[in-house]
Design an enzyme around this catalytic site. Structure first.
Site, PDB file in Angstrom:
ATOM      1  N   TYR A 149       0.641  -1.275   0.074  1.00  0.00           N
ATOM      2  CA  TYR A 149      -0.034  -0.136  -0.099  1.00  0.00           C
ATOM      3  C   TYR A 149       0.888   1.210  -0.090  1.00  0.00           C
ATOM      4  O   TYR A 149       0.881   2.426  -0.779  1.00  0.00           O
ATOM      5  CB  TYR A 149      -0.851  -0.148   1.186  1.00  0.00           C
ATOM      6  CG  TYR A 149      -1.825   1.216   1.230  1.00  0.00           C
ATOM      7  CD1 TYR A 149      -3.004   1.178   0.541  1.00  0.00           C
ATOM      8  CD2 TYR A 149      -1.587   2.189   2.228  1.00  0.00           C
ATOM      9  CE1 TYR A 149      -3.810   2.057   0.563  1.00  0.00           C
ATOM     10  CE2 TYR A 149      -2.635   3.109   2.165  1.00  0.00           C
ATOM     11  CZ  TYR A 149      -3.767   3.189   1.580  1.00  0.00           C
ATOM     12  OH  TYR A 149      -4.394   4.106   1.804  1.00  0.00           O
ATOM     13  N   VAL A 191      -9.586   1.538  12.976  1.00  0.00           N
ATOM     14  CA  VAL A 191      -9.947   1.536  14.544  1.00  0.00           C
ATOM     15  C   VAL A 191     -11.380   2.105  14.763  1.00  0.00           C
ATOM     16  O   VAL A 191     -11.956   1.726  15.384  1.00  0.00           O
ATOM     17  CB  VAL A 191      -8.742   2.490  15.103  1.00  0.00           C
ATOM     18  CG1 VAL A 191      -8.617   3.980  14.412  1.00  0.00           C
ATOM     19  CG2 VAL A 191      -8.763   2.371  16.480  1.00  0.00           C
ATOM     20  N   PRO A 278       2.562   2.856  12.802  1.00  0.00           N
ATOM     21  CA  PRO A 278       3.164   4.140  13.510  1.00  0.00           C
ATOM     22  C   PRO A 278       2.528   4.442  14.738  1.00  0.00           C
ATOM     23  O   PRO A 278       1.133   4.136  14.983  1.00  0.00           O
ATOM     24  CB  PRO A 278       2.895   4.968  12.290  1.00  0.00           C
ATOM     25  CG  PRO A 278       1.763   4.485  11.387  1.00  0.00           C
ATOM     26  CD  PRO A 278       1.607   3.033  11.783  1.00  0.00           C
ATOM     27  N   GLN A 280       2.491   7.512  16.061  1.00  0.00           N
ATOM     28  CA  GLN A 280       1.859   8.875  16.142  1.00  0.00           C
ATOM     29  C   GLN A 280       1.726   9.398  14.738  1.00  0.00           C
ATOM     30  O   GLN A 280       2.583   9.218  13.749  1.00  0.00           O
ATOM     31  CB  GLN A 280       2.970   9.998  16.576  1.00  0.00           C
ATOM     32  CG  GLN A 280       2.581  10.777  17.874  1.00  0.00           C
ATOM     33  CD  GLN A 280       3.761  11.531  18.490  1.00  0.00           C
ATOM     34  OE1 GLN A 280       4.859  11.570  17.730  1.00  0.00           O
ATOM     35  NE2 GLN A 280       3.545  12.478  19.351  1.00  0.00           N
TER      36      GLN A 280
END
Ligand SMILES: NC(=O)c1ccc[n+]([C@@H]2O[C@H](COP(=O)([O-])OP(=O)(O)OC[C@H]3O[C@@H](n4cnc5c(N)ncnc54)[C@H](O)[C@@H]3O)[C@@H](O)[C@H]2O)c1
Length: 315
Positions: A149, A191, A278, A280
């Site tokens: 991606y 999420v 990641p 942040q």
């Protein structure tokens, strides 16, 4: 005969989450909209309400194959966007980004059309600078499970800028940060959809790591407004331009808001962090503020409420 004021606009990935909202706005504005999708993650249901509109057309097509149509503008959104979906067939994911970009750029060249690429904050990888400005080149693992991606999208950006330099194409590149809203895929593992579905079903809310990693979330209406403004900028504006919402929340805070707004009794449980996730990510929106005269306006709480209302119909 075609009415003079109408633009012919192609939206690839138009039956997906963002694409369907973009089609809504363009159809409403009165443009002639051609929505192209292979329905890998998108669905007819997302655009079914537009079928009765005479300025809307839906075509099943895979952008890894050439497309011959006549258009004035192209929004290139076709690409699975969630890790579960893009890792399902990683070779096809890279093909969609890279061959898809080549085919759509070729089409733009032939039609002398303006073309916008839906790029992503994932081009910054696991960033060493915070927040991320457009000049930052990123820190991406070229051989990891997210690379199909991330690197596919990076290569698509390269192709856009090479077509711009070599063929003087009118290009626009936006780097989209986490966006949420109605018509997100309920089981895409992202999420926001994850937490809402888990809360509505009364299942455990799964937090990766200790939940202190942060994300910023942009409501879909804000994002679509920025995309349309970007397309309407003058030809010297190419981007890349970050679009998203700078409000930063920890995953733990998000889980708690979702629990409160759904009134769910679900419990929060902790799972190990997935590879290359990641810690942040937050957009620097200076450029978008100045060039597009735009800033996101929907607070997380309001956007979550609308999204929860949509998901409630699905459970
Ligand atoms: N939603 C976000 O937070 C986010 C963030 C960054 C970038 N983006 C980008 O925005 C675009 C849209 O994302 P989304 O969230 O709406 O995801 P989505 O999965 O809902 O939409 C993608 C659409 O592309 C279609 N598609 C996939 N492969 C195709 C192919 N080969 N040919 C034709 N159609 C194909 C899918 O069926 C789907 O309708 C993607 O390019 C994504 O990378 C989204």
């Amino acid at each position: 005969m075609r009415e003079k004021y109408k633009k012919r606009i192609l939206v690839t990935g138009g039956a997906g989450f963002l694409g369907s909202h973009l089609c809504d706005r363009l159809v409403e504005r009165g443009d002639d909209v051609l929505c192209v999708d292979n329905f890998f993650t998108g669905s007819k249901a997302n655009v079914a309400h537009l079928f009765e509109r005479s300025n809307f057309e839906l075509m099943r097509h895979d952008v890894t194959f050439p497309l011959y149509v006549e258009v004035d503008e192209i929004y290139n959104l076709a690409c699975p966007a969630s890790p579960i979906h893009y890792q399902h067939d990683p070779v096809q994911t890279t093909k969609t980004s890279v061959h898809g970009a080549i085919n759509m750029l070729g089409l733009a060249k032939r039609c002398k059309a303006k073309i916008l690429q839906a790029s992503t904050s994932e081009v910054y990888g696991d960033p060493e600078v915070h927040p991320q400005k457009e000049e930052y080149w990123g820190r991406v693992n070229p051989i990891g499970i997210r690379s199909c991606y991330d690197e596919g999208k990076r290569c698509a950006e390269t192709l856009f800028f090479d077509y711009y330099r070599q063929h003087q194409l009118k290009i626009k590149v936006v780097r989209i940060f986490n966006t949420y809203g109605p018509r997100m895929h309920p089981n895409d593992g992202r999420v926001v959809s994850n937490f809402i579905m888990q809360a509505l079903r009364g299942e455990d809310i799964t937090l990766y790591g200790d939940g202190t990693q942060t994300r910023s979330f942009c409501y879909v209406d804000d994002l679509i407004e920025a995309m349309i403004r970007m397309m309407d900028t003058s030809d010297d504006v190419t981007g890349p331009i970050n679009i998203g919402n700078p409000g930063e929340f920890t995953m733990k805070e998000l889980a708690e808001q979702v629990l409160e707004l759904t009134g769910s009794r679900s419990q929060i449980i902790h799972l190990p962090m997935p590879a290359d996730d990641p810690r942040q990510r937050r957009p620097d929106l200076d450029l978008a503020n100045r060039v597009l005269n735009w800033a996101p306006s929907v607070p997380l709480r309001d956007g979550l409420k609308k999204t929860i209302t949509y998901f409630e119909q699905l459970v």
